[in-house]
Motif scaffolding. Sequence first.
Motif, PDB file in Angstrom:
ATOM      1  N   GLU A 182      55.227   9.571  -9.903  1.00  0.00           N
ATOM      2  CA  GLU A 182      55.383  11.009  -9.695  1.00  0.00           C
ATOM      3  C   GLU A 182      53.886  11.606  -9.676  1.00  0.00           C
ATOM      4  OE1 GLU A 182      56.965  15.408 -11.357  1.00  0.00           O
ATOM      5  OE2 GLU A 182      57.997  13.414 -11.718  1.00  0.00           O
ATOM      6  N   LEU A 183      53.519  12.523  -8.570  1.00  0.00           N
ATOM      7  CA  LEU A 183      52.228  12.963  -8.295  1.00  0.00           C
ATOM      8  C   LEU A 183      52.197  14.086  -7.898  1.00  0.00           C
ATOM      9  CD1 LEU A 183      52.007   9.713  -6.664  1.00  0.00           C
ATOM     10  CD2 LEU A 183      49.870  10.099  -7.907  1.00  0.00           C
ATOM     11  N   ARG A 184      50.995  15.074  -8.003  1.00  0.00           N
ATOM     12  CA  ARG A 184      50.964  16.303  -7.452  1.00  0.00           C
ATOM     13  C   ARG A 184      49.604  16.234  -6.636  1.00  0.00           C
ATOM     14  NH1 ARG A 184      54.977  20.073  -7.729  1.00  0.00           N
ATOM     15  NH2 ARG A 184      56.024  19.696  -9.702  1.00  0.00           N
ATOM     16  N   VAL A 185      49.842  16.872  -5.233  1.00  0.00           N
ATOM     17  CA  VAL A 185      48.706  16.852  -4.507  1.00  0.00           C
ATOM     18  C   VAL A 185      48.442  18.072  -3.859  1.00  0.00           C
ATOM     19  CG1 VAL A 185      47.800  15.783  -2.245  1.00  0.00           C
ATOM     20  CG2 VAL A 185      49.640  14.525  -3.581  1.00  0.00           C
ATOM     21  N   THR A 186      47.258  18.641  -4.091  1.00  0.00           N
ATOM     22  CA  THR A 186      46.840  19.950  -3.765  1.00  0.00           C
ATOM     23  C   THR A 186      46.538  19.791  -2.177  1.00  0.00           C
ATOM     24  OG1 THR A 186      45.972  20.415  -5.939  1.00  0.00           O
ATOM     25  CG2 THR A 186      45.333  21.844  -4.166  1.00  0.00           C
ATOM     26  N   GLY A 187      47.199  20.114  -1.455  1.00  0.00           N
ATOM     27  CA  GLY A 187      47.059  19.952  -0.049  1.00  0.00           C
ATOM     28  C   GLY A 187      46.928  21.392   0.825  1.00  0.00           C
ATOM     29  N   ARG A 188      47.664  21.460   1.634  1.00  0.00           N
ATOM     30  CA  ARG A 188      47.757  22.641   2.639  1.00  0.00           C
ATOM     31  C   ARG A 188      47.929  24.027   1.937  1.00  0.00           C
ATOM     32  NH1 ARG A 188      52.058  19.774   3.923  1.00  0.00           N
ATOM     33  NH2 ARG A 188      51.470  18.229   5.086  1.00  0.00           N
ATOM     34  N   LYS A 189      47.273  25.045   2.264  1.00  0.00           N
ATOM     35  CA  LYS A 189      47.384  26.202   1.391  1.00  0.00           C
ATOM     36  C   LYS A 189      47.043  26.279   0.053  1.00  0.00           C
ATOM     37  CE  LYS A 189      50.122  27.768   5.219  1.00  0.00           C
ATOM     38  NZ  LYS A 189      51.473  28.236   5.409  1.00  0.00           N
ATOM     39  N   GLN A 190      46.242  24.899  -0.527  1.00  0.00           N
ATOM     40  CA  GLN A 190      45.954  24.928  -1.968  1.00  0.00           C
ATOM     41  C   GLN A 190      47.281  24.913  -2.759  1.00  0.00           C
ATOM     42  OE1 GLN A 190      43.030  23.913  -2.904  1.00  0.00           O
ATOM     43  NE2 GLN A 190      42.632  24.282  -0.641  1.00  0.00           N
ATOM     44  N   LEU A 191      48.498  24.406  -2.329  1.00  0.00           N
ATOM     45  CA  LEU A 191      49.626  24.368  -2.939  1.00  0.00           C
ATOM     46  C   LEU A 191      49.702  23.039  -3.295  1.00  0.00           C
ATOM     47  CD1 LEU A 191      52.383  26.045  -0.557  1.00  0.00           C
ATOM     48  CD2 LEU A 191      51.448  27.051  -2.589  1.00  0.00           C
ATOM     49  N   ALA A 192      50.273  22.942  -4.613  1.00  0.00           N
ATOM     50  CA  ALA A 192      50.086  21.436  -5.530  1.00  0.00           C
ATOM     51  C   ALA A 192      51.661  21.225  -5.023  1.00  0.00           C
ATOM     52  CB  ALA A 192      50.084  21.770  -6.797  1.00  0.00           C
ATOM     53  N   ILE A 200      56.655  11.821  -4.728  1.00  0.00           N
ATOM     54  CA  ILE A 200      57.540  10.612  -5.427  1.00  0.00           C
ATOM     55  C   ILE A 200      57.386   9.538  -4.708  1.00  0.00           C
ATOM     56  CG2 ILE A 200      59.356   9.909  -6.758  1.00  0.00           C
ATOM     57  CD1 ILE A 200      60.193  12.567  -7.344  1.00  0.00           C
ATOM     58  N   LEU A 201      56.601   8.284  -5.225  1.00  0.00           N
ATOM     59  CA  LEU A 201      56.351   6.954  -4.561  1.00  0.00           C
ATOM     60  C   LEU A 201      57.439   6.162  -5.023  1.00  0.00           C
ATOM     61  CD1 LEU A 201      52.663   7.068  -4.167  1.00  0.00           C
ATOM     62  CD2 LEU A 201      54.107   7.762  -2.446  1.00  0.00           C
ATOM     63  N   TYR A 202      57.898   5.438  -4.291  1.00  0.00           N
ATOM     64  CA  TYR A 202      58.946   4.224  -4.773  1.00  0.00           C
ATOM     65  C   TYR A 202      58.441   2.705  -4.409  1.00  0.00           C
ATOM     66  CZ  TYR A 202      62.124   8.411  -5.370  1.00  0.00           C
ATOM     67  OH  TYR A 202      62.293   9.500  -5.536  1.00  0.00           O
ATOM     68  N   PRO A 203      57.265   2.260  -4.948  1.00  0.00           N
ATOM     69  CA  PRO A 203      56.726   1.121  -4.414  1.00  0.00           C
ATOM     70  C   PRO A 203      57.531  -0.179  -4.200  1.00  0.00           C
ATOM     71  CG  PRO A 203      55.679   1.963  -6.355  1.00  0.00           C
ATOM     72  CD  PRO A 203      56.616   2.714  -6.073  1.00  0.00           C
ATOM     73  N   GLU A 204      58.610  -0.157  -4.875  1.00  0.00           N
ATOM     74  CA  GLU A 204      59.518  -1.216  -4.975  1.00  0.00           C
ATOM     75  C   GLU A 204      60.495  -1.186  -3.675  1.00  0.00           C
ATOM     76  OE1 GLU A 204      61.767  -1.806  -8.632  1.00  0.00           O
ATOM     77  OE2 GLU A 204      59.792  -1.772  -9.820  1.00  0.00           O
ATOM     78  N   GLU A 205      60.645  -0.201  -2.971  1.00  0.00           N
ATOM     79  CA  GLU A 205      61.629  -0.027  -1.918  1.00  0.00           C
ATOM     80  C   GLU A 205      61.212  -0.268  -0.392  1.00  0.00           C
ATOM     81  OE1 GLU A 205      64.268   3.208  -2.325  1.00  0.00           O
ATOM     82  OE2 GLU A 205      64.070   3.049  -4.520  1.00  0.00           O
ATOM     83  N   PRO A 206      60.027  -0.026  -0.028  1.00  0.00           N
ATOM     84  CA  PRO A 206      58.908   0.989  -0.301  1.00  0.00           C
ATOM     85  C   PRO A 206      59.397   2.295   0.443  1.00  0.00           C
ATOM     86  CG  PRO A 206      58.103  -0.285   1.386  1.00  0.00           C
ATOM     87  CD  PRO A 206      59.444  -0.942   1.190  1.00  0.00           C
ATOM     88  N   ASP A 207      59.399   3.407  -0.333  1.00  0.00           N
ATOM     89  CA  ASP A 207      59.855   4.647   0.301  1.00  0.00           C
ATOM     90  C   ASP A 207      59.078   5.913  -0.531  1.00  0.00           C
ATOM     91  OD1 ASP A 207      61.482   6.472   1.482  1.00  0.00           O
ATOM     92  OD2 ASP A 207      63.217   6.047   0.359  1.00  0.00           O
ATOM     93  N   TRP A 208      59.120   6.981  -0.176  1.00  0.00           N
ATOM     94  CA  TRP A 208      58.562   8.141  -0.647  1.00  0.00           C
ATOM     95  C   TRP A 208      59.258   9.612  -0.367  1.00  0.00           C
ATOM     96  CZ3 TRP A 208      56.979   5.173   3.263  1.00  0.00           C
ATOM     97  CH2 TRP A 208      57.274   5.595   4.759  1.00  0.00           C
ATOM     98  N   SER A 209      59.134  10.475  -1.193  1.00  0.00           N
ATOM     99  CA  SER A 209      59.660  11.610  -0.949  1.00  0.00           C
ATOM    100  C   SER A 209      58.609  12.827  -1.005  1.00  0.00           C
ATOM    101  CB  SER A 209      60.641  12.145  -1.819  1.00  0.00           C
ATOM    102  OG  SER A 209      60.425  12.038  -3.103  1.00  0.00           O
ATOM    103  N   CYS A 210      58.518  13.840  -0.363  1.00  0.00           N
ATOM    104  CA  CYS A 210      57.395  14.941  -0.667  1.00  0.00           C
ATOM    105  C   CYS A 210      58.068  16.259  -0.536  1.00  0.00           C
ATOM    106  CB  CYS A 210      56.452  14.863   0.448  1.00  0.00           C
ATOM    107  SG  CYS A 210      54.995  15.948   0.439  1.00  0.00           S
ATOM    108  N   GLU A 211      57.932  17.211  -1.344  1.00  0.00           N
ATOM    109  CA  GLU A 211      58.358  18.478  -1.278  1.00  0.00           C
ATOM    110  C   GLU A 211      57.745  19.472  -0.286  1.00  0.00           C
ATOM    111  OE1 GLU A 211      58.265  20.288  -5.158  1.00  0.00           O
ATOM    112  OE2 GLU A 211      56.149  20.681  -4.990  1.00  0.00           O
ATOM    113  N   CYS A 212      56.931  19.072   0.796  1.00  0.00           N
ATOM    114  CA  CYS A 212      56.590  19.833   1.771  1.00  0.00           C
ATOM    115  C   CYS A 212      57.451  20.572   2.599  1.00  0.00           C
ATOM    116  CB  CYS A 212      55.474  19.126   2.502  1.00  0.00           C
ATOM    117  SG  CYS A 212      56.171  17.743   3.662  1.00  0.00           S
ATOM    118  N   ASP A 213      58.641  20.307   2.561  1.00  0.00           N
ATOM    119  CA  ASP A 213      59.953  20.993   3.222  1.00  0.00           C
ATOM    120  C   ASP A 213      59.597  21.135   4.616  1.00  0.00           C
ATOM    121  OD1 ASP A 213      61.473  20.915   0.743  1.00  0.00           O
ATOM    122  OD2 ASP A 213      60.349  22.928   0.054  1.00  0.00           O
TER     123      ASP A 213
END
Length: 93
Positions: free
Chosen positions: A41-51, A55-68
């Motif tokens: 689990e990580l936090r990335v300060t990206g667009r509009k300075q929102l953190a 969540i990265l799942y290296p074994e699957e490989p898969d990911w999710s992001c709350e950028c909605d």
Amino acid sequence: MVDELIRAIRENCSPATWSRGVKLARAGAVRGVKEEPGEIELRVTGRKQLALEVILYPEEPDWSCECDGSCSRREDACDVVAAAAIAVKQARE
């Protein structure tokens, strides 16, 4: 496993999106939150300075992001996900 995850993310985002992810990672926009077996689990300060939570799942490989949906609907991986994966790879090297 991280290499497979990186490959999957890179294949599922445009070159421009990957480039933005590289810039975010280089700028230090990624902060690790916690790591559990099979999940990072990580936090990335990206667009509009929102953190945004990634969540990265290296074994699957898969990911999710709350950028909605603020990433392009034509792509499965956004710049925030790319930045998170790049930062994890760099930290492990």
